[in-house]
Structures are given as C-alpha cells and as structure tokens.
Design a protein around this motif. Structure first.
Motif, PDB file in Angstrom:
ATOM      1  N   GLU A   7       0.834  -1.197   0.000  1.00  0.00           N
ATOM      2  CA  GLU A   7       0.000   0.000   0.000  1.00  0.00           C
ATOM      3  C   GLU A   7       0.873   1.252   0.000  1.00  0.00           C
ATOM      4  O   GLU A   7       1.844   1.341   0.773  1.00  0.00           O
ATOM      5  N   VAL A   8       0.531   2.207  -0.860  1.00  0.00           N
ATOM      6  CA  VAL A   8       1.233   3.490  -0.898  1.00  0.00           C
ATOM      7  C   VAL A   8       0.239   4.604  -0.586  1.00  0.00           C
ATOM      8  O   VAL A   8      -0.975   4.435  -0.736  1.00  0.00           O
ATOM      9  N   ASN A   9       0.762   5.731  -0.161  1.00  0.00           N
ATOM     10  CA  ASN A   9      -0.091   6.862   0.179  1.00  0.00           C
ATOM     11  C   ASN A   9      -0.598   7.558  -1.078  1.00  0.00           C
ATOM     12  O   ASN A   9       0.152   7.828  -2.004  1.00  0.00           O
ATOM     13  N   ARG A  42       6.861 -14.221   1.398  1.00  0.00           N
ATOM     14  CA  ARG A  42       5.820 -15.246   1.358  1.00  0.00           C
ATOM     15  C   ARG A  42       4.572 -14.707   0.666  1.00  0.00           C
ATOM     16  O   ARG A  42       3.957 -15.393  -0.152  1.00  0.00           O
ATOM     17  N   ARG A  43       4.202 -13.484   0.987  1.00  0.00           N
ATOM     18  CA  ARG A  43       3.016 -12.903   0.365  1.00  0.00           C
ATOM     19  C   ARG A  43       3.225 -12.725  -1.141  1.00  0.00           C
ATOM     20  O   ARG A  43       2.316 -12.969  -1.934  1.00  0.00           O
ATOM     21  N   VAL A  44       4.419 -12.319  -1.543  1.00  0.00           N
ATOM     22  CA  VAL A  44       4.717 -12.179  -2.969  1.00  0.00           C
ATOM     23  C   VAL A  44       4.568 -13.525  -3.680  1.00  0.00           C
ATOM     24  O   VAL A  44       4.000 -13.610  -4.778  1.00  0.00           O
ATOM     25  N   LEU A  45       5.041 -14.585  -3.047  1.00  0.00           N
ATOM     26  CA  LEU A  45       4.918 -15.921  -3.645  1.00  0.00           C
ATOM     27  C   LEU A  45       3.443 -16.282  -3.825  1.00  0.00           C
ATOM     28  O   LEU A  45       3.052 -16.849  -4.853  1.00  0.00           O
ATOM     29  N   PRO A 201       7.883   2.543  11.925  1.00  0.00           N
ATOM     30  CA  PRO A 201       8.005   1.218  12.555  1.00  0.00           C
ATOM     31  C   PRO A 201       7.951   0.091  11.538  1.00  0.00           C
ATOM     32  O   PRO A 201       7.728   0.311  10.338  1.00  0.00           O
ATOM     33  N   ARG A 202       8.145  -1.134  12.035  1.00  0.00           N
ATOM     34  CA  ARG A 202       8.067  -2.322  11.178  1.00  0.00           C
ATOM     35  C   ARG A 202       6.729  -2.327  10.428  1.00  0.00           C
ATOM     36  O   ARG A 202       5.684  -1.977  10.972  1.00  0.00           O
ATOM     37  N   GLY A 203       6.811  -2.772   9.185  1.00  0.00           N
ATOM     38  CA  GLY A 203       5.621  -2.773   8.345  1.00  0.00           C
ATOM     39  C   GLY A 203       5.638  -1.665   7.318  1.00  0.00           C
ATOM     40  O   GLY A 203       4.823  -1.658   6.396  1.00  0.00           O
ATOM     41  N   TYR A 204       6.577  -0.734   7.465  1.00  0.00           N
ATOM     42  CA  TYR A 204       6.750   0.343   6.508  1.00  0.00           C
ATOM     43  C   TYR A 204       8.101   0.197   5.813  1.00  0.00           C
ATOM     44  O   TYR A 204       9.038  -0.407   6.356  1.00  0.00           O
ATOM     45  N   GLY A 205       8.197   0.768   4.630  1.00  0.00           N
ATOM     46  CA  GLY A 205       9.458   0.750   3.902  1.00  0.00           C
ATOM     47  C   GLY A 205       9.403   1.724   2.741  1.00  0.00           C
ATOM     48  O   GLY A 205       8.462   2.512   2.609  1.00  0.00           O
ATOM     49  N   TYR A 206      10.425   1.667   1.910  1.00  0.00           N
ATOM     50  CA  TYR A 206      10.476   2.493   0.710  1.00  0.00           C
ATOM     51  C   TYR A 206      10.624   1.589  -0.511  1.00  0.00           C
ATOM     52  O   TYR A 206      11.258   0.526  -0.435  1.00  0.00           O
ATOM     53  N   VAL A 214      10.834   7.508  -5.551  1.00  0.00           N
ATOM     54  CA  VAL A 214      10.871   6.637  -4.372  1.00  0.00           C
ATOM     55  C   VAL A 214       9.631   6.921  -3.539  1.00  0.00           C
ATOM     56  O   VAL A 214       9.296   8.088  -3.286  1.00  0.00           O
ATOM     57  N   ARG A 215       8.940   5.850  -3.129  1.00  0.00           N
ATOM     58  CA  ARG A 215       7.699   6.036  -2.374  1.00  0.00           C
ATOM     59  C   ARG A 215       7.714   5.258  -1.065  1.00  0.00           C
ATOM     60  O   ARG A 215       8.230   4.140  -1.004  1.00  0.00           O
ATOM     61  N   LEU A 216       7.135   5.873  -0.049  1.00  0.00           N
ATOM     62  CA  LEU A 216       6.937   5.202   1.226  1.00  0.00           C
ATOM     63  C   LEU A 216       5.751   4.248   1.092  1.00  0.00           C
ATOM     64  O   LEU A 216       4.744   4.593   0.466  1.00  0.00           O
ATOM     65  N   PHE A 217       5.861   3.060   1.661  1.00  0.00           N
ATOM     66  CA  PHE A 217       4.756   2.106   1.599  1.00  0.00           C
ATOM     67  C   PHE A 217       4.560   1.443   2.951  1.00  0.00           C
ATOM     68  O   PHE A 217       5.411   1.539   3.847  1.00  0.00           O
ATOM     69  N   ARG A 218       3.453   0.762   3.074  1.00  0.00           N
ATOM     70  CA  ARG A 218       3.265  -0.141   4.206  1.00  0.00           C
ATOM     71  C   ARG A 218       2.832  -1.489   3.656  1.00  0.00           C
ATOM     72  O   ARG A 218       2.163  -1.576   2.629  1.00  0.00           O
ATOM     73  N   THR A 219       3.216  -2.531   4.348  1.00  0.00           N
ATOM     74  CA  THR A 219       2.895  -3.877   3.891  1.00  0.00           C
ATOM     75  C   THR A 219       1.440  -4.211   4.203  1.00  0.00           C
ATOM     76  O   THR A 219       0.806  -3.583   5.057  1.00  0.00           O
ATOM     77  N   ILE A 220       0.925  -5.204   3.490  1.00  0.00           N
ATOM     78  CA  ILE A 220      -0.444  -5.671   3.673  1.00  0.00           C
ATOM     79  C   ILE A 220      -0.394  -7.009   4.412  1.00  0.00           C
ATOM     80  O   ILE A 220       0.314  -7.928   3.992  1.00  0.00           O
ATOM     81  N   LYS A 221      -1.122  -7.108   5.483  1.00  0.00           N
ATOM     82  CA  LYS A 221      -1.074  -8.319   6.304  1.00  0.00           C
ATOM     83  C   LYS A 221      -1.791  -9.485   5.628  1.00  0.00           C
ATOM     84  O   LYS A 221      -2.783  -9.305   4.918  1.00  0.00           O
TER      85      LYS A 221
END
Length: 240
Positions: A7-9, A42-45, A201-206, A214-221
């Motif tokens: 997910e991106v903003n 794992r989610r990508v797979l 925090p964990r769950g976010y990245g670029y 370059v975009r900030l994102f958060r992972t999807i559970k």
C-alpha cells in the motif's frame, strides 16, 4: 500483473499498488533481520501463484528457514543445494536463449539470502562465485524477453552482489531506518538524500519502480496463513 503487493499513500489515504512483472521483471527485496522480509516474500509468492497462473517458479533459500518457507518439491532448494538448482535455472535460460525451449510462460528465479550465498561461494570456491555472478548478469541483462523473472532477497546487498544493478527495476526496502546508512541508501535509491528518510516502525518501507519516484509504503497483512501455504505449495508443484 501482481495485484495489491503493498500500500502506498495517495492523497492521504493508503491505496493498494499492483506491479506488472512483465515490465518490472527484476526485483531486489532488502531488509535487516526482524524487518518482516520473509513475511513479505511469502506474500509475494502467494500473489504469483494467484495472478500469474501459468508461472513456473524455482525457490532457493540459502539459510533454510523451513518455518517460513515450508514448501517441498524439485523446484525448491535449501542450504548448499541452492547452487545446483540455480544452475538448473540458468540452463533453462540458455535453452530459451537458443530457442530450444518455447517461452510460453514466465520462469521465476526467487533467491532468499542471496548475499549470504555469494559470501559462502567466495570463501569456498572463487571460480564458482565468479561463474554464478556472470550467470546472474546474463539472466538479468537478457532474460526479460525470454520470460525470466528474478527476485533476490537479502538482509543486505553490496554492489558486487548485483551484476547489472541498474537492470533491477523494482527495488524494495522493508525498513526505513535501514536507509539512514549511506551505503544502503546509495545502492538501493541513489538519488535519495538522507534528509528525505522518514523513520517508521516495522511494516513500513520504501520502494521504487524504474522511472518512478521513491515512495513510502506499508505492507499488507496476510489474513489466512493456511491458505497462503497452500497457494505457495501449488506454485512450486505446477511443473514437477
């Protein structure tokens, strides 16, 4: 197309991002221990299994994390067996290059802990280390039109680990603070300044797709781990 990878903003609201693997065919996934790298992979797979329904995939896990990657079969290798499976994929690439195999479906090479694997080879067999890097460069440079899709995941990367670095066109850092280190930031996102890094925090990245910012994102559970395990096993069992 892999839908809802992360997910991106978008105007103040999170929006799922889909990635076209036929355009963005070579991925780097970086993240230090504890960043959620294995969970994301794992989610990508699972997404490959669902959205690329004819894909054939090979998975190499040098650190042999069977708790996270429990799938079995001839398309999966762990530890020291990774070298043989890597060479199998490269042979498939050569067959496609020489038109000895029809490129009728995508062929994924997915390697977890790539840097650790290379470090091991460099210490034990420098000739094989050079050969593996040359093979990766060839697949990276010439594999797109042949259906070769590459995903390399590691806790850290060095420039020497990534022959043809700028042919990798989907770059993901599963940690924001990881990019405060100049070496990490300059390798992954060379145009990004340290002052632009927002620590989350964990769950976010670029992340960055070739040609984009370059975009900030958060992972999807993942909501259903059991179903995900089934999807992953199905992916690696398709062509046995």
């Amino acid at each position: 197309m892999l839908h809802n990878v992360l997910e991106v903003n978008s105007r103040g609201h999170p929006q799922p991002l889909s990635i076209d693997v036929n355009r963005y065919f070579a991925w780097i996934i970086a993240g230090p221990s504890g960043s959620g790298k294995s969970t994301f992979l794992r989610r990508v797979l699972g997404l490959i299994s669902v959205h690329d329904t004819t894909a054939e995939a090979y998975f190499m896990d040098f650190k042999a994390d069977e708790d996270m990657f429990s799938m079995t079969g001839s398309h999966v290798a762990r530890g020291f067996d990774c070298l043989e499976l890597f060479e199998t994929v490269f042979l498939r690439f050569e067959h496609r290059l020489r038109k000895q195999e029809i490129n009728d479906h995508n062929l994924y090479l997915i390697f977890d802990e790539w840097q650790s694997f290379l470090a091991y080879l460099e210490q034990t067999d420098k000739s094989k280390h050079k050969e593996v890097l040359t093979s990766m460069l060839m697949m990276n440079s010439m594999g797109r039109s042949l259906g070769i899709r590459i995903i390399l995941s590691s806790q850290r990367f060095l420039m020497t680990d990534l022959p043809g670095r700028y042919n990798f066109n989907c770059i993901i850092s599963l940690s924001t603070s990881f990019l405060l280190a100049n070496n990490n930031r300059q390798l992954l996102f060379p145009d990004m300044e340290k002052t632009e890094v927002i620590v989350k925090p964990r769950g976010y990245g670029y992340m960055q797709l070739e040609g984009d910012e370059v975009r900030l994102f958060r992972t999807i559970k993942v909501k259903d781990e059991q179903r995900l395990d089934f999807r992953i096993q199905e992916l690696f069992s398709r062509y046995e």
